[in-house]
Motif scaffolding. Structure first.
Motif, mmCIF file in Angstrom:
data_model
loop_
_atom_site.group_PDB
_atom_site.id
_atom_site.type_symbol
_atom_site.label_atom_id
_atom_site.label_comp_id
_atom_site.label_asym_id
_atom_site.label_seq_id
_atom_site.Cartn_x
_atom_site.Cartn_y
_atom_site.Cartn_z
ATOM 1 N N GLU A 1 36.808 33.254 34.633
ATOM 2 C CA GLU A 1 37.216 33.965 33.443
ATOM 3 C C GLU A 1 36.609 35.428 34.131
ATOM 4 O OE1 GLU A 1 37.891 31.698 29.614
ATOM 5 O OE2 GLU A 1 35.072 32.055 30.022
ATOM 6 N N TYR A 2 35.446 35.292 34.993
ATOM 7 C CA TYR A 2 34.603 36.222 34.832
ATOM 8 C C TYR A 2 34.635 36.946 35.697
ATOM 9 C CZ TYR A 2 30.499 38.884 37.043
ATOM 10 O OH TYR A 2 29.669 39.896 37.272
ATOM 11 N N PHE A 3 35.962 36.531 36.617
ATOM 12 C CA PHE A 3 36.208 37.631 38.201
ATOM 13 C C PHE A 3 37.378 38.276 37.493
ATOM 14 C CE2 PHE A 3 39.615 37.850 41.422
ATOM 15 C CZ PHE A 3 38.458 38.062 42.328
ATOM 16 N N ILE A 4 37.858 37.451 36.546
ATOM 17 C CA ILE A 4 39.100 38.543 35.955
ATOM 18 C C ILE A 4 38.941 39.532 35.174
ATOM 19 C CG2 ILE A 4 40.863 38.506 34.156
ATOM 20 C CD1 ILE A 4 41.292 35.738 34.606
ATOM 21 N N LEU A 5 37.666 39.644 34.236
ATOM 22 C CA LEU A 5 36.664 40.749 33.205
ATOM 23 C C LEU A 5 36.399 41.828 34.121
ATOM 24 C CD1 LEU A 5 35.557 38.417 30.426
ATOM 25 C CD2 LEU A 5 37.474 39.855 30.525
ATOM 26 N N ALA A 6 35.765 41.249 35.368
ATOM 27 C CA ALA A 6 34.178 41.626 36.402
ATOM 28 C C ALA A 6 35.562 42.981 36.990
ATOM 29 C CB ALA A 6 33.569 41.497 37.359
ATOM 30 N N LEU A 7 37.112 42.655 37.303
ATOM 31 C CA LEU A 7 38.022 43.633 37.610
ATOM 32 C C LEU A 7 37.805 44.761 36.807
ATOM 33 C CD1 LEU A 7 41.246 41.300 38.677
ATOM 34 C CD2 LEU A 7 38.915 41.537 40.013
ATOM 35 N N ILE B 1 30.712 36.291 42.642
ATOM 36 C CA ILE B 1 31.142 36.696 43.154
ATOM 37 C C ILE B 1 31.467 38.080 44.000
ATOM 38 C CG2 ILE B 1 33.557 38.493 41.616
ATOM 39 C CD1 ILE B 1 33.680 35.568 41.403
ATOM 40 N N SER B 2 29.709 38.695 43.401
ATOM 41 C CA SER B 2 29.623 39.716 44.540
ATOM 42 C C SER B 2 29.048 39.698 45.320
ATOM 43 C CB SER B 2 28.158 40.242 43.641
ATOM 44 O OG SER B 2 28.697 40.297 42.251
ATOM 45 N N LEU B 3 28.933 38.464 45.743
ATOM 46 C CA LEU B 3 28.433 38.399 47.650
ATOM 47 C C LEU B 3 29.586 37.536 48.310
ATOM 48 C CD1 LEU B 3 25.242 35.904 46.942
ATOM 49 C CD2 LEU B 3 25.646 37.921 48.290
ATOM 50 N N LEU B 4 30.371 37.046 47.487
ATOM 51 C CA LEU B 4 32.600 36.983 47.558
ATOM 52 C C LEU B 4 32.740 38.214 48.244
ATOM 53 C CD1 LEU B 4 34.712 34.746 48.946
ATOM 54 C CD2 LEU B 4 35.605 35.299 46.746
#
Length: 249
Positions: A242-248, A110-113
């Motif tokens: 799920e990680y992407f949603i929580l990391a926002l 996610i971070s690299l994207l």
């Protein structure tokens, strides 16, 4: 069947000793990180004195401005990945069925994207960024070079977040020292060997020093990675979505 219950004194002893151990660990980590931060601040002050003596106050102003812009760019590009990695990996380690390395991969992906997206946008508007943030048009190419090394900073922040989540604060502290020392040596050599006073040269010197420091710290952490035992016992508790949603934020 007769049940075996721990007496009240046993509970009290367990809680007191556990609390004291945790308190000692927190105190130890706090003192360590405070001492390291003081050391790094001292090294930074000495480097600034050295650069001011050899380059002059105008050059220091340019270096400070470019460094501030670079830090801002890295924070926007990575989305504060260090805190995300520390939080979600530590939560994963506390679960019965866990796969912390999978969470680390989610974090990196996610971070690299996000990093690539920000890099592309900044590259597209490099001239405008140079004019607005750095108050000159001659640093357009330097801004583009900055975006090229953002993935390196992102991966390094992810790995550091891993060690922080695994309570390996010593490794995080040593990596910070290695980063600072490598950066200082690299910039010191360039200052002594080249009389760099032009804005573009000074900006590139900052970039090269950042690459040297970050790459050195990353190599050290990767060498220490196998010694950090975080065994997977099942599936990861979070999917990539799920990680992407929580990391926002």
């Amino acid at each position: 069947m007769k049940s075996h219950k721990m007496p009240v004194q046993g509970y009290w002893y367990f809680l007191m000793n556990g609390g004291m151990t945790m308190q000692r660990n927190i105190l130890k980590d706090t003192l360590l990180l405070t001492a390291i931060q003081m050391l790094l601040d001292g090294m930074g002050l000495l480097l600034n004195i050295f650069m001011t003596k050899h380059l002059g106050t105008e050059a220091i102003g340019i270096l400070t401005l470019t460094s501030s812009f670079f830090r801002l760019l890295s924070v926007i590009a990575s989305g504060n990945v260090f805190l995300c990695a520390s939080r979600f990996i530590s939560e994963e380690l506390g679960k019965g069925q866990r796969n912390p390395k999978k969470i680390l991969m989610h974090c990196m992906g996610i971070s690299l994207l996000m990093c690539m997206t920000v890099s592309g946008i900044v590259n597209l508007f490099a001239s405008q960024c140079s004019s607005f943030f750095l108050q000159t048009d001659v640093l357009t190419n330097s801004v583009r070079i900055m975006t090229a090394i953002l993935p390196l900073l992102t991966v390094t922040a992810c790995i550091k977040g891993w060690f922080n989540a695994c309570c390996q604060t010593g490794i995080c502290a040593i990596s910070d020292i290695i980063d600072c020392v490598a950066r200082t040596i690299c910039m010191g050599i360039m200052i002594l060997t080249k009389n760099q006073t032009e804005p573009e040269e000074l900006c590139n010197m900052t970039i090269i020093g950042t690459i040297a420091g970050t790459a050195s710290a990353l190599i050290f952490m990767l060498c220490s990675f196998r010694n950090c035992h975080a065994v997977a016992t099942g599936k990861a508790s979070l999917s990539l979505k799920e990680y992407f949603i929580l990391a926002l934020p």
